[in-house]
Motif scaffolding. Structure first.
Motif, PDB file in Angstrom:
ATOM      1  N   TYR A 134       0.832  -1.209   0.000  1.00  0.00           N
ATOM      2  CA  TYR A 134       0.000   0.000   0.000  1.00  0.00           C
ATOM      3  C   TYR A 134       0.867   1.260   0.000  1.00  0.00           C
ATOM      4  O   TYR A 134       0.546   2.236  -0.670  1.00  0.00           O
ATOM      5  CB  TYR A 134      -0.933   0.015   1.210  1.00  0.00           C
ATOM      6  CG  TYR A 134      -2.091  -0.956   1.118  1.00  0.00           C
ATOM      7  CD1 TYR A 134      -2.542  -1.443  -0.097  1.00  0.00           C
ATOM      8  CD2 TYR A 134      -2.748  -1.385   2.258  1.00  0.00           C
ATOM      9  CE1 TYR A 134      -3.590  -2.341  -0.180  1.00  0.00           C
ATOM     10  CE2 TYR A 134      -3.807  -2.274   2.189  1.00  0.00           C
ATOM     11  CZ  TYR A 134      -4.223  -2.743   0.961  1.00  0.00           C
ATOM     12  OH  TYR A 134      -5.272  -3.617   0.892  1.00  0.00           O
ATOM     13  N   ILE A 192       2.063   1.678  -3.528  1.00  0.00           N
ATOM     14  CA  ILE A 192       0.982   2.194  -4.376  1.00  0.00           C
ATOM     15  C   ILE A 192       0.787   3.684  -4.109  1.00  0.00           C
ATOM     16  O   ILE A 192       0.616   4.477  -5.047  1.00  0.00           O
ATOM     17  CB  ILE A 192      -0.318   1.406  -4.148  1.00  0.00           C
ATOM     18  CG1 ILE A 192      -0.169  -0.017  -4.703  1.00  0.00           C
ATOM     19  CG2 ILE A 192      -1.521   2.105  -4.784  1.00  0.00           C
ATOM     20  CD1 ILE A 192      -1.293  -0.959  -4.334  1.00  0.00           C
ATOM     21  N   GLN A 193       0.849   4.077  -2.849  1.00  0.00           N
ATOM     22  CA  GLN A 193       0.708   5.489  -2.502  1.00  0.00           C
ATOM     23  C   GLN A 193       1.835   6.312  -3.136  1.00  0.00           C
ATOM     24  O   GLN A 193       1.597   7.376  -3.712  1.00  0.00           O
ATOM     25  CB  GLN A 193       0.714   5.652  -0.981  1.00  0.00           C
ATOM     26  CG  GLN A 193       0.467   7.068  -0.512  1.00  0.00           C
ATOM     27  CD  GLN A 193       0.468   7.173   1.000  1.00  0.00           C
ATOM     28  OE1 GLN A 193       1.161   6.421   1.697  1.00  0.00           O
ATOM     29  NE2 GLN A 193      -0.299   8.106   1.525  1.00  0.00           N
ATOM     30  N   TYR A 201       0.911  -1.845  -7.835  1.00  0.00           N
ATOM     31  CA  TYR A 201      -0.242  -2.615  -8.311  1.00  0.00           C
ATOM     32  C   TYR A 201       0.182  -4.031  -8.715  1.00  0.00           C
ATOM     33  O   TYR A 201      -0.502  -5.002  -8.402  1.00  0.00           O
ATOM     34  CB  TYR A 201      -0.903  -1.895  -9.474  1.00  0.00           C
ATOM     35  CG  TYR A 201      -2.006  -2.665 -10.149  1.00  0.00           C
ATOM     36  CD1 TYR A 201      -3.105  -3.112  -9.434  1.00  0.00           C
ATOM     37  CD2 TYR A 201      -1.947  -2.962 -11.505  1.00  0.00           C
ATOM     38  CE1 TYR A 201      -4.124  -3.822 -10.057  1.00  0.00           C
ATOM     39  CE2 TYR A 201      -2.963  -3.665 -12.127  1.00  0.00           C
ATOM     40  CZ  TYR A 201      -4.048  -4.095 -11.395  1.00  0.00           C
ATOM     41  OH  TYR A 201      -5.046  -4.803 -12.011  1.00  0.00           O
ATOM     42  N   LEU A 206      -9.821  -2.771   0.658  1.00  0.00           N
ATOM     43  CA  LEU A 206      -8.964  -1.796  -0.007  1.00  0.00           C
ATOM     44  C   LEU A 206      -8.237  -2.422  -1.194  1.00  0.00           C
ATOM     45  O   LEU A 206      -8.143  -1.809  -2.268  1.00  0.00           O
ATOM     46  CB  LEU A 206      -7.951  -1.196   0.977  1.00  0.00           C
ATOM     47  CG  LEU A 206      -7.018  -0.131   0.410  1.00  0.00           C
ATOM     48  CD1 LEU A 206      -7.801   1.034  -0.195  1.00  0.00           C
ATOM     49  CD2 LEU A 206      -6.065   0.357   1.487  1.00  0.00           C
ATOM     50  N   TYR A 238     -10.634  -2.546  -4.048  1.00  0.00           N
ATOM     51  CA  TYR A 238     -10.847  -1.239  -4.686  1.00  0.00           C
ATOM     52  C   TYR A 238      -9.637  -0.820  -5.531  1.00  0.00           C
ATOM     53  O   TYR A 238      -9.798  -0.259  -6.616  1.00  0.00           O
ATOM     54  CB  TYR A 238     -11.155  -0.167  -3.651  1.00  0.00           C
ATOM     55  CG  TYR A 238     -12.548  -0.270  -3.064  1.00  0.00           C
ATOM     56  CD1 TYR A 238     -13.663  -0.470  -3.874  1.00  0.00           C
ATOM     57  CD2 TYR A 238     -12.754  -0.183  -1.703  1.00  0.00           C
ATOM     58  CE1 TYR A 238     -14.941  -0.569  -3.336  1.00  0.00           C
ATOM     59  CE2 TYR A 238     -14.031  -0.281  -1.155  1.00  0.00           C
ATOM     60  CZ  TYR A 238     -15.110  -0.474  -1.981  1.00  0.00           C
ATOM     61  OH  TYR A 238     -16.365  -0.567  -1.454  1.00  0.00           O
ATOM     62  N   ILE A 239      -8.450  -1.088  -5.039  1.00  0.00           N
ATOM     63  CA  ILE A 239      -7.241  -0.744  -5.798  1.00  0.00           C
ATOM     64  C   ILE A 239      -7.190  -1.559  -7.082  1.00  0.00           C
ATOM     65  O   ILE A 239      -6.918  -1.019  -8.162  1.00  0.00           O
ATOM     66  CB  ILE A 239      -5.977  -0.967  -4.940  1.00  0.00           C
ATOM     67  CG1 ILE A 239      -5.914   0.080  -3.839  1.00  0.00           C
ATOM     68  CG2 ILE A 239      -4.714  -0.932  -5.805  1.00  0.00           C
ATOM     69  CD1 ILE A 239      -4.834  -0.182  -2.800  1.00  0.00           C
ATOM     70  N   ASN A 240      -7.459  -2.837  -6.989  1.00  0.00           N
ATOM     71  CA  ASN A 240      -7.472  -3.689  -8.174  1.00  0.00           C
ATOM     72  C   ASN A 240      -8.531  -3.211  -9.172  1.00  0.00           C
ATOM     73  O   ASN A 240      -8.278  -3.148 -10.379  1.00  0.00           O
ATOM     74  CB  ASN A 240      -7.721  -5.142  -7.773  1.00  0.00           C
ATOM     75  CG  ASN A 240      -7.591  -6.075  -8.941  1.00  0.00           C
ATOM     76  OD1 ASN A 240      -6.577  -6.080  -9.637  1.00  0.00           O
ATOM     77  ND2 ASN A 240      -8.623  -6.859  -9.179  1.00  0.00           N
ATOM     78  N   TYR A 271      -7.223   0.165 -10.884  1.00  0.00           N
ATOM     79  CA  TYR A 271      -6.179  -0.026 -11.888  1.00  0.00           C
ATOM     80  C   TYR A 271      -6.664  -0.846 -13.086  1.00  0.00           C
ATOM     81  O   TYR A 271      -6.278  -0.561 -14.217  1.00  0.00           O
ATOM     82  CB  TYR A 271      -4.939  -0.679 -11.276  1.00  0.00           C
ATOM     83  CG  TYR A 271      -4.020   0.307 -10.600  1.00  0.00           C
ATOM     84  CD1 TYR A 271      -3.157   1.093 -11.336  1.00  0.00           C
ATOM     85  CD2 TYR A 271      -4.022   0.454  -9.218  1.00  0.00           C
ATOM     86  CE1 TYR A 271      -2.306   1.997 -10.728  1.00  0.00           C
ATOM     87  CE2 TYR A 271      -3.179   1.356  -8.588  1.00  0.00           C
ATOM     88  CZ  TYR A 271      -2.328   2.126  -9.354  1.00  0.00           C
ATOM     89  OH  TYR A 271      -1.495   3.019  -8.747  1.00  0.00           O
TER      90      TYR A 271
END
Length: 177
Positions: free
Chosen positions: A47, A50-51, A119, A136, A139-141, A144
């Motif tokens: 994370y 990714i940030q 990612y 989370l 949602y990230i997947n 992207y």
């Protein structure tokens, strides 16, 4: 007396078995906690990556937006005839590279590809069942997997427009002569 001894040994053996089973169960629980801790720590690192990727992408895309704003102003100046057309008639292959305004504004694009290091790490790690439970990560997947094809499609649309502009320019040059 023998019965008494056998009963004691049997109680002792059962007690030992129970202690061993409790020890094994305790060791398994500690192992599970350790695995969860490691997976959680790994996920937090992903994370953070990714940030970082998103922060760098924001800076990069802001630069692309500035470039397109500059390009838009030049194109608008051309459309508003603030730049004399005779100026373009004096451009030659020799002085073209020295002229900053002469570059073909309609035939160049600024490409943006998001950084997807974090990612990709998440996708590799996402096979673990613990991470699949994490909302989370979902949602990230989702973000992207939708945004990357959109960016690619938009860039392809821009390239198609550029090729069309070049084709129109070549046709207009041929018709003048």
């Amino acid at each position: 007396m023998k019965e008494n001894r056998t009963g004691k040994y049997l109680k002792y053996a059962i007690g030992e078995i129970i202690l061993v089973v409790i020890g094994i169960l305790l060791a398994l629980q500690i192992n599970n906690w350790n695995s969860e801790y490691k997976a959680d720590k790994n996920l937090k690192e992903i994370y953070k990556q990714i940030q970082t990727d998103l922060k760098v992408d924001i800076v990069r895309i802001e630069k692309v937006i500035v470039k397109y704003d500059e390009k838009d102003k030049i194109n608008q100046d051309i459309l508003d005839k603030k730049i004399k057309l005779s100026f373009y008639d004096t451009i030659t292959s020799i002085n073209y590279k020295d002229c900053s305004i002469c570059r073909p504004e309609t035939t160049y694009s600024y490409n943006f590809k998001p950084i997807i290091k974090g990612y990709n790490l998440l996708k590799e790690t996402n096979s673990l069942t613990e991470i699949k439970k994490d909302l989370l990560a979902y949602y990230i997947n989702d973000f992207y997997s939708q945004i990357i094809p959109r960016i690619d499609n938009q860039y392809q649309d821009i390239r198609n427009i550029i090729f069309e502009n070049i084709k129109n320019y070549q046709n207009s040059k041929q018709n003048k002569f």
